[in-house]
Structure formats: C-alpha cells, structure tokens
Scaffold this active site. Sequence first.
Site, PDB file in Angstrom:
ATOM      1  N   TYR A 139       6.327  -0.217  -3.254  1.00  8.47           N
ATOM      2  CA  TYR A 139       5.419   0.890  -3.594  1.00  8.47           C
ATOM      3  C   TYR A 139       5.318   1.868  -2.426  1.00  8.47           C
ATOM      4  O   TYR A 139       5.446   3.085  -2.600  1.00  8.47           O
ATOM      5  CB  TYR A 139       4.044   0.300  -3.934  1.00  8.47           C
ATOM      6  N   SER A 195      -2.832  10.930 -16.264  1.00  3.47           N
ATOM      7  CA  SER A 195      -4.173  11.489 -16.068  1.00  3.47           C
ATOM      8  C   SER A 195      -5.175  11.121 -17.168  1.00  3.47           C
ATOM      9  O   SER A 195      -6.173  11.802 -17.339  1.00  3.47           O
ATOM     10  CB  SER A 195      -4.066  13.015 -15.929  1.00  3.47           C
ATOM     11  N   THR A 196      -4.899  10.040 -17.905  1.00  9.27           N
ATOM     12  CA  THR A 196      -5.882   9.617 -18.906  1.00  9.27           C
ATOM     13  C   THR A 196      -6.994   8.781 -18.276  1.00  9.27           C
ATOM     14  O   THR A 196      -8.001   8.492 -18.913  1.00  9.27           O
ATOM     15  CB  THR A 196      -5.217   8.779 -20.026  1.00  9.27           C
TER      16      THR A 196
HETATM   17  N1  NAP Z   1      -6.351   4.108  -6.686  1.00  9.84           N
HETATM   18  C1  NAP Z   1      -6.061   4.053  -5.410  1.00  9.84           C
HETATM   19  O1  NAP Z   1      -6.727   3.355  -4.621  1.00  9.84           O
HETATM   20  C2  NAP Z   1      -4.934   4.885  -4.850  1.00  9.84           C
HETATM   21  C3  NAP Z   1      -4.773   4.955  -3.469  1.00  9.84           C
HETATM   22  C4  NAP Z   1      -3.744   5.736  -2.960  1.00  9.84           C
HETATM   23  C5  NAP Z   1      -2.876   6.408  -3.809  1.00  9.84           C
HETATM   24  N2  NAP Z   1      -3.052   6.288  -5.145  1.00  9.84           N
HETATM   25  C6  NAP Z   1      -2.112   7.011  -5.994  1.00  9.84           C
HETATM   26  O2  NAP Z   1      -2.839   7.933  -6.777  1.00  9.84           O
HETATM   27  C7  NAP Z   1      -2.206   8.098  -8.053  1.00  9.84           C
HETATM   28  C8  NAP Z   1      -3.201   7.806  -9.146  1.00  9.84           C
HETATM   29  O3  NAP Z   1      -3.684   6.494  -8.929  1.00  9.84           O
HETATM   30  P1  NAP Z   1      -4.745   5.781  -9.883  1.00  9.84           P
HETATM   31  O4  NAP Z   1      -5.222   4.576  -9.153  1.00  9.84           O
HETATM   32  O5  NAP Z   1      -5.677   6.772 -10.450  1.00  9.84           O
HETATM   33  O6  NAP Z   1      -3.765   5.274 -10.998  1.00  9.84           O
HETATM   34  P2  NAP Z   1      -4.074   4.398 -12.291  1.00  9.84           P
HETATM   35  O7  NAP Z   1      -5.542   4.284 -12.495  1.00  9.84           O
HETATM   36  O8  NAP Z   1      -3.276   3.173 -12.212  1.00  9.84           O
HETATM   37  O9  NAP Z   1      -3.418   5.407 -13.338  1.00  9.84           O
HETATM   38  C9  NAP Z   1      -3.510   5.222 -14.615  1.00  9.84           C
HETATM   39  C10 NAP Z   1      -2.919   6.445 -15.273  1.00  9.84           C
HETATM   40  O10 NAP Z   1      -1.499   6.428 -15.129  1.00  9.84           O
HETATM   41  C11 NAP Z   1      -0.917   6.470 -16.426  1.00  9.84           C
HETATM   42  N3  NAP Z   1       0.359   5.762 -16.416  1.00  9.84           N
HETATM   43  C12 NAP Z   1       0.624   4.531 -15.944  1.00  9.84           C
HETATM   44  N4  NAP Z   1       1.936   4.239 -16.097  1.00  9.84           N
HETATM   45  C13 NAP Z   1       2.504   5.331 -16.670  1.00  9.84           C
HETATM   46  C14 NAP Z   1       3.822   5.653 -17.096  1.00  9.84           C
HETATM   47  N5  NAP Z   1       4.825   4.779 -16.974  1.00  9.84           N
HETATM   48  N6  NAP Z   1       4.053   6.866 -17.658  1.00  9.84           N
HETATM   49  C15 NAP Z   1       3.039   7.763 -17.819  1.00  9.84           C
HETATM   50  N7  NAP Z   1       1.767   7.501 -17.434  1.00  9.84           N
HETATM   51  C16 NAP Z   1       1.505   6.305 -16.880  1.00  9.84           C
HETATM   52  C17 NAP Z   1      -1.967   5.833 -17.317  1.00  9.84           C
HETATM   53  O11 NAP Z   1      -1.770   6.230 -18.642  1.00  9.84           O
HETATM   54  P3  NAP Z   1      -2.095   5.297 -19.934  1.00  9.84           P
HETATM   55  O12 NAP Z   1      -2.815   4.079 -19.452  1.00  9.84           O
HETATM   56  O13 NAP Z   1      -2.935   6.188 -20.771  1.00  9.84           O
HETATM   57  O14 NAP Z   1      -0.794   5.016 -20.538  1.00  9.84           O
HETATM   58  C18 NAP Z   1      -3.229   6.430 -16.730  1.00  9.84           C
HETATM   59  O15 NAP Z   1      -3.376   7.768 -17.143  1.00  9.84           O
HETATM   60  C19 NAP Z   1      -1.007   7.147  -8.044  1.00  9.84           C
HETATM   61  O16 NAP Z   1       0.148   7.838  -7.683  1.00  9.84           O
HETATM   62  C20 NAP Z   1      -1.370   6.139  -6.981  1.00  9.84           C
HETATM   63  O17 NAP Z   1      -0.237   5.543  -6.409  1.00  9.84           O
HETATM   64  C21 NAP Z   1      -4.045   5.550  -5.694  1.00  9.84           C
END
Ligand code: NAP
Length: 264
Positions: free
Chosen positions: A154, A15-16
């Site tokens: 995924y 959540s960063t």
């Molecule tokens: N974005 C989309 O279009 C989308 C669509 C459908 C579903 N989702 C789902 O929604 C959720 C959030 O997606 P998002 O796109 O916001 O993700 P994101 O931007 O890729 O997320 C980044 C966040 O995840 C943390 N992170 C990454 N790898 C990690 C690890 N190994 N351990 C702990 N923290 C970790 C990062 O922390 P640091 O960088 O600070 O380490 C950062 O806080 C995910 O489950 C994704 O599959 C996303």
Amino acid sequence: MELELQHKTVFITGSTSGIGFAMAEGFLKEGAHVFINGRTQNSVDNAIDKLKASVSNANVSGIAANFKDSNAIEIIQEAIPQIDILINNVGIFASKLFEETTDTDWHEMFQVNVMSSVQLSRFFLPKMIAQNWGRILFVSSECAQLVPADLIAYSTTKTALLSLSRGLAQTTKGTKVTVNSLLPGSTLTEGAVEFLKDQASKDGKTEAQVAENFFKTDRNSSLLQRFAQPKEIADMALFLSSPLSAATNGAAIKVDGGSVPGIL
Ligand SMILES: NC(=O)c1ccc[n+]([C@@H]2O[C@H](COP(=O)([O-])OP(=O)(O)OC[C@H]3O[C@@H](n4cnc5c(N)ncnc54)[C@H](OP(=O)(O)O)[C@@H]3O)[C@@H](O)[C@H]2O)c1
C-alpha cells in the site's frame, strides 16, 4: 473564505463514504457540481440520497465503476467528457506482512490506487490544459513516508502517486492548471470506526482506549495524537482545488497531524 468553487465540475473517485464523501459534501456546500463514485449503483444512489439530505440544492450525480474492472475508465469517460477538478481519492489496502502479500494483492493495489489515477489523469489533464484551468489532486498517505511493516505494498502505491503528481505538475508549466498531492494521516472514516469497534470487543477495552493505544504504539510520532475527522482532510482538498491555491503546484501537502517527522 470564499473558495470560488461555484459551478466547477468535480469528479471524486471512491466517494460514497469516508474522506471522498466528506470532500463531496464540502464541494456541494460550495456550489460545485459533484460526480461521486463507488463500485455499485446501489452504494452510489445511497450516497447521493445522503448528500441531498445534508446539502440543500446539492448538484450531485454519480457513476458506478469498480477500478478493479478494466472497463471502469471507459464508463467514466462516457459519463463525464470534461471536468474542472479531478480528485484521485480511491485507495485500497491489505494489512499483511511483505512475505504474505501475494502478486494478486500487489496488482490489485496498483490497479486501484495508481493505475486509476494514471488513466483518469491521461484523459482529463490535456482537456484541462486546453481550457487553461484545472486541478488534479492525488490522495496519497502518511504511509508513503512512514511505510508501516504491514503496509509495504500500500505504502509503495502511495509513494508512486507522489512521483506521478510531481511529474504531471511539470507538464502544466505556464498554464492555470495545477497538480498536487495530499498526504492524510489516520482518519476516522467508517472503516476506522469498524476497526476500533472490532479491536475493542477483542481486547475487552473501550473504543477510546483502543484509539489512545493506537497513537501510543502504531502512531507514536503523531503530534495530533487522535484520528483526524474526514472533514479536516476534505477542507485542505477544497482549498487545493480552489482558484485561490493557484500558486501551489507540484506540491505534496501533509495533513497527517504531524506524524511524519521533519519540517518538509
Ligand atoms: N482513512 C485513513 O486513515 C487514510 C489515511 C491516509 C490516506 N488515506 C487515503 O485516503 C483515501 C480515502 O480513504 P478512505 O479511508 O476514505 O477510504 P475508504 O473509506 O476505504 O473508501 C471507501 C470508498 O472507496 C470506494 N471504493 C473502494 N474500492 C473501490 C474500487 N475498487 N473502485 C471504486 N471505488 C472503490 C468505496 O465505494 P463503495 O463501497 O460504494 O463501492 C467508497 O466510496 C484513500 O486513497 C486512502 O488510501 C486514508
């Protein structure tokens, strides 16, 4: 709408930045105590600074833990023995065809996307049931149902979360604990913005043209025909975490702009 989230303690994995960060911001505005998470102390501290700048009197703390590491759960258990709301949000992906996806890719995606949620739920759910109130939310994806060809591993992890969520909901019968999952569609996080920039410079197009093309080709089924904003996903998460959503349990809620065809 008054969401009655004041003084609730919330832990959001990953959540960063991205959707998790937007959720953290939303919970903080509602007066909750939020624990955010990222892989490094530096990224956690930076995100805390941003949240404190955007929300006055933000009651925010952070836990650096990388879910690829075997000690991540232990770190979290020591930092927060009891919470009211768990958001299993962290998710990683590798855009690769099935034959190019290695065992390591599969294991890493299962470890981060599924096992982190399994282990955190195993720790926090009995405590929620004991205090007779709690919310667990799994962040799945439209990919659980669309299963794009370059995202089979995924997508498999995201479908697994739906069974996990439904199964755990069934263990909450007769209590005030609920377990649900959320299926976001393509969302304009920092990662998506980078993707649009890279693709625009490769193709000699504008970012808007790349985005438009993405919805004509990869997500033609989307009714929204644009990326969702992280806040649009976060707002649904806030409602599902609120006492107001008490009658929703064991549900999988689409916030995908209508990209998955079908009524249910
Ligand atoms: N974005 C989309 O279009 C989308 C669509 C459908 C579903 N989702 C789902 O929604 C959720 C959030 O997606 P998002 O796109 O916001 O993700 P994101 O931007 O890729 O997320 C980044 C966040 O995840 C943390 N992170 C990454 N790898 C990690 C690890 N190994 N351990 C702990 N923290 C970790 C990062 O922390 P640091 O960088 O600070 O380490 C950062 O806080 C995910 O489950 C994704 O599959 C996303």
